[in-house]
Design a protein around this motif. Structure first.
Motif, PDB file in Angstrom:
ATOM      1  N   PHE A 172       0.684  -1.202   0.131  1.00 37.61           N
ATOM      2  CA  PHE A 172      -0.130   0.129   0.085  1.00 37.61           C
ATOM      3  C   PHE A 172       1.059   1.234  -0.053  1.00 37.61           C
ATOM      4  O   PHE A 172       1.757   1.202   0.771  1.00 37.61           O
ATOM      5  N   VAL A 173       0.608   2.273  -0.876  1.00 32.59           N
ATOM      6  CA  VAL A 173       1.359   3.515  -1.076  1.00 32.59           C
ATOM      7  C   VAL A 173       0.516   4.544  -0.833  1.00 32.59           C
ATOM      8  O   VAL A 173      -0.668   4.771  -1.525  1.00 32.59           O
ATOM      9  N   HIS A 174       0.381   5.358   0.241  1.00 37.78           N
ATOM     10  CA  HIS A 174      -0.302   6.359   0.676  1.00 37.78           C
ATOM     11  C   HIS A 174      -0.447   7.488  -0.345  1.00 37.78           C
ATOM     12  O   HIS A 174       0.423   7.729  -1.022  1.00 37.78           O
ATOM     13  N   GLY A 175      -1.262   8.520   0.043  1.00 41.56           N
ATOM     14  CA  GLY A 175      -1.271   9.771  -0.583  1.00 41.56           C
ATOM     15  C   GLY A 175      -0.701  10.957   0.060  1.00 41.56           C
ATOM     16  O   GLY A 175      -0.022  10.803   0.921  1.00 41.56           O
ATOM     17  N   TYR A 176      -1.085  12.073  -0.550  1.00 40.29           N
ATOM     18  CA  TYR A 176      -0.747  13.631   0.055  1.00 40.29           C
ATOM     19  C   TYR A 176      -1.155  13.608   1.460  1.00 40.29           C
ATOM     20  O   TYR A 176      -2.280  13.265   1.948  1.00 40.29           O
ATOM     21  N   ASN A 177      -0.468  14.309   2.178  1.00 39.93           N
ATOM     22  CA  ASN A 177      -0.859  14.997   3.486  1.00 39.93           C
ATOM     23  C   ASN A 177      -0.957  13.761   4.512  1.00 39.93           C
ATOM     24  O   ASN A 177      -2.017  13.843   5.388  1.00 39.93           O
ATOM     25  N   MET A 207       2.776   4.520 -10.489  1.00 49.82           N
ATOM     26  CA  MET A 207       2.901   4.889 -12.018  1.00 49.82           C
ATOM     27  C   MET A 207       4.212   5.158 -12.275  1.00 49.82           C
ATOM     28  O   MET A 207       4.910   4.560 -13.311  1.00 49.82           O
ATOM     29  N   GLU A 208       4.868   6.069 -11.710  1.00 55.60           N
ATOM     30  CA  GLU A 208       6.310   6.748 -12.111  1.00 55.60           C
ATOM     31  C   GLU A 208       7.175   5.310 -11.710  1.00 55.60           C
ATOM     32  O   GLU A 208       8.366   5.330 -12.411  1.00 55.60           O
ATOM     33  N   PRO A 263      -6.801   8.307  -8.424  1.00 56.66           N
ATOM     34  CA  PRO A 263      -5.515   8.632  -8.536  1.00 56.66           C
ATOM     35  C   PRO A 263      -5.321  10.169  -8.807  1.00 56.66           C
ATOM     36  O   PRO A 263      -6.093  10.799  -9.835  1.00 56.66           O
ATOM     37  N   ASP A 264      -4.315  10.727  -8.261  1.00 53.85           N
ATOM     38  CA  ASP A 264      -4.244  12.243  -8.390  1.00 53.85           C
ATOM     39  C   ASP A 264      -3.220  12.215  -9.379  1.00 53.85           C
ATOM     40  O   ASP A 264      -1.989  12.827  -9.109  1.00 53.85           O
ATOM     41  N   ILE A 265      -3.485  12.042 -10.783  1.00 54.86           N
ATOM     42  CA  ILE A 265      -2.500  12.357 -11.918  1.00 54.86           C
ATOM     43  C   ILE A 265      -2.974  13.048 -12.856  1.00 54.86           C
ATOM     44  O   ILE A 265      -4.392  12.747 -13.310  1.00 54.86           O
ATOM     45  N   GLY A 283      -1.901   2.260  -5.130  1.00 50.40           N
ATOM     46  CA  GLY A 283      -1.452   3.388  -4.547  1.00 50.40           C
ATOM     47  C   GLY A 283      -2.668   4.244  -4.570  1.00 50.40           C
ATOM     48  O   GLY A 283      -3.748   4.228  -5.365  1.00 50.40           O
ATOM     49  N   HIS A 284      -2.870   4.953  -3.355  1.00 55.59           N
ATOM     50  CA  HIS A 284      -4.155   6.088  -3.451  1.00 55.59           C
ATOM     51  C   HIS A 284      -3.743   7.489  -3.536  1.00 55.59           C
ATOM     52  O   HIS A 284      -2.466   7.945  -3.150  1.00 55.59           O
ATOM     53  N   SER A 285      -4.489   8.054  -4.374  1.00 56.67           N
ATOM     54  CA  SER A 285      -4.331   9.626  -4.668  1.00 56.67           C
ATOM     55  C   SER A 285      -3.060   9.797  -5.136  1.00 56.67           C
ATOM     56  O   SER A 285      -2.245   9.379  -6.233  1.00 56.67           O
ATOM     57  N   MET A 286      -2.300  10.739  -4.309  1.00 55.99           N
ATOM     58  CA  MET A 286      -0.614  10.917  -4.915  1.00 55.99           C
ATOM     59  C   MET A 286       0.191   9.716  -4.667  1.00 55.99           C
ATOM     60  O   MET A 286       1.286   9.625  -5.617  1.00 55.99           O
ATOM     61  N   GLY A 287      -0.335   8.760  -4.207  1.00 51.50           N
ATOM     62  CA  GLY A 287       0.579   7.435  -4.124  1.00 51.50           C
ATOM     63  C   GLY A 287       0.329   6.725  -5.341  1.00 51.50           C
ATOM     64  O   GLY A 287       1.332   6.106  -5.768  1.00 51.50           O
TER      65      GLY A 287
END
Length: 389
Positions: free
Chosen positions: A146-151, A231-232, A256-258, A222-226
């Motif tokens: 699991f890869v978290h997001g922003y903040n 993807m990167e 996804p915040d992409i 991955g969630h949000s910015m995660g």
């Protein structure tokens, strides 16, 4: 908005919109301190019950890898970038009567009936961490990251991983990869830089796990910015010609915040993956509306509208699974954390409103019907969807 673009507003209005957007993206009202990472001492009878065979729903284990700098004074991890990954192992006591995705953090006097709590914490060298991860591999050779997001702070991401594992009754230990988010409302741009700087560290973690023949599939969630970081990282693996690693990846991106054009570019570099990428989207995700404002009203992947024929055609062309999860109730008031609620639906795949059930080969656009459907969790979603591949 009424058709006006952000750059048509005067400077004062722009700044107000950005401030509102950042506030909407904040996501967490009461922020836990690193103190919640300190193991608590439970009463003897509760501690004994957690060691029993019937305690699976009362205790969960989580592995964590982070490239945050250690905060030795407070016992946690900060928002600066570390030169090396730190590896940890946790055991959590889970409150028996929790509601949905709610996480109640331990207080100075922990109450295991109401609060999540760390009961064991141990730092591991890399080799021991990989051994623990392999020991936790599911029977079909699946391991989940699991890869978290922003903040997000380290402790927030860790407790969220424990909540997902508890609600889904995941066997073994899911893995958290925590990158150095500033864990601050105003840290959006800094977080994007931190996510980009974390590609090689996530690459290292994934590559270490894939090297074992015991691991057949790595669910990279991955969630949000995660999702941007995921993807990167996959793109970097492709440019390194690591198809041996990519062939084991099942990528799921939730909200996804992409930027859509950035996503197209990433897909072009990555090419078609053996296991199709799954996108969990909601067109009413207000946090991503704010993110779009901050980026100059550029559309985000997490708000794709599957009613749009162009989107449906693109999903088929790019061999993607785009799943609208709007019917799942969010707990943050913004529609951005629906992914955390997937665990409560059980062990079956979604029964889509189209009347179809997803199978290993299905790509395209679907609607998740929360009233009559079931997806076990972000980790099991990929495992079930791609199980026969």
């Amino acid at each position: 908005m009424t058709g006006q673009r952000l750059n048509e507003f005067p400077l004062g209005a722009k700044m107000m919109l950005v401030a509102i957007g950042l506030a909407m993206l904040a996501g967490c009202a009461t922020r836990p301190s690193p103190d919640v990472l300190n193991p608590v001492h439970l009463p003897v009878h509760l501690n004994a019950s957690l060691q029993s065979d019937e305690a699976a729903s009362s205790r969960v284990n989580v592995l964590a890898a982070t490239n945050r700098n250690p905060d030795t004074a407070r016992g946690g991890f900060g928002s600066a970038w570390a030169d090396n990954l730190t590896y940890e192992q946790y055991a959590f006591s889970v409150p028996p009567n929790r509601k949905d995705t709610a996480i109640t953090y331990p207080t100075s006097r922990p109450d295991p009936e109401r609060q999540f709590a760390v009961i064991q914490r141990k730092q591991l060298p890399k080799d021991a961490f990989v051994e623990e991860a392999l020991r936790s591999t599911q029977s079909d050779g699946t391991v989940g990251i699991f890869v978290h997001g922003y903040n997000y702070s380290y402790q927030e991401a860790l407790f969220r991983t424990a909540q997902i594992a508890a609600d889904a009754n995941i066997p073994g230990s899911p893995i958290l990869f925590s990158w150095p988010s500033a864990a601050a409302v105003a840290g959006y741009v800094a977080d994007r830089d931190a996510a980009l700087s974390s590609r090689s560290d996530l690459d290292s973690l994934v590559t270490s796990l894939s090297a074992s023949g015991k691991v057949k599939r790595i669910i990279l969630f991955g969630h949000s910015m995660g999702g941007f970081l995921v993807m990167e990282t996959v793109r970097q693996l492709k440019l390194q010609h690591r198809d041996d690693v990519i062939d084991k990846l099942a990528v799921i991106l939730a909200a996804p915040d992409i930027d859509i054009d950035v996503f197209r570019s990433q897909l072009k570099d990555i090419g078609r993956m053996p296991i199709p990428i799954s996108l969990l989207v909601s067109k009413d995700d207000r946090a991503l509306v704010a993110s779009s404002f901050i980026a100059g009203e550029r559309a985000r992947v997490g708000r794709l509208d599957i009613d749009d024929p162009v989107i449906r055609e693109a999903a088929l062309k790019e061999r993607l699974r785009v799943i609208d999860i709007t019917s799942i109730q969010a707990s943050d008031g913004l529609g951005h954390d629906r992914y955390a609620s997937l665990a409560k639906f059980g062990a079956q795949l979604a029964s889509f409103e189209s009347g179809r059930r997803s199978s290993a080969g299905d790509v395209g656009a679907y609607v998740f019907d929360a009233a009559g459907a079931a997806v076990a969790s972000p980790f099991r979603l990929a495992g079930r969807v791609v199980g026969s591949q």
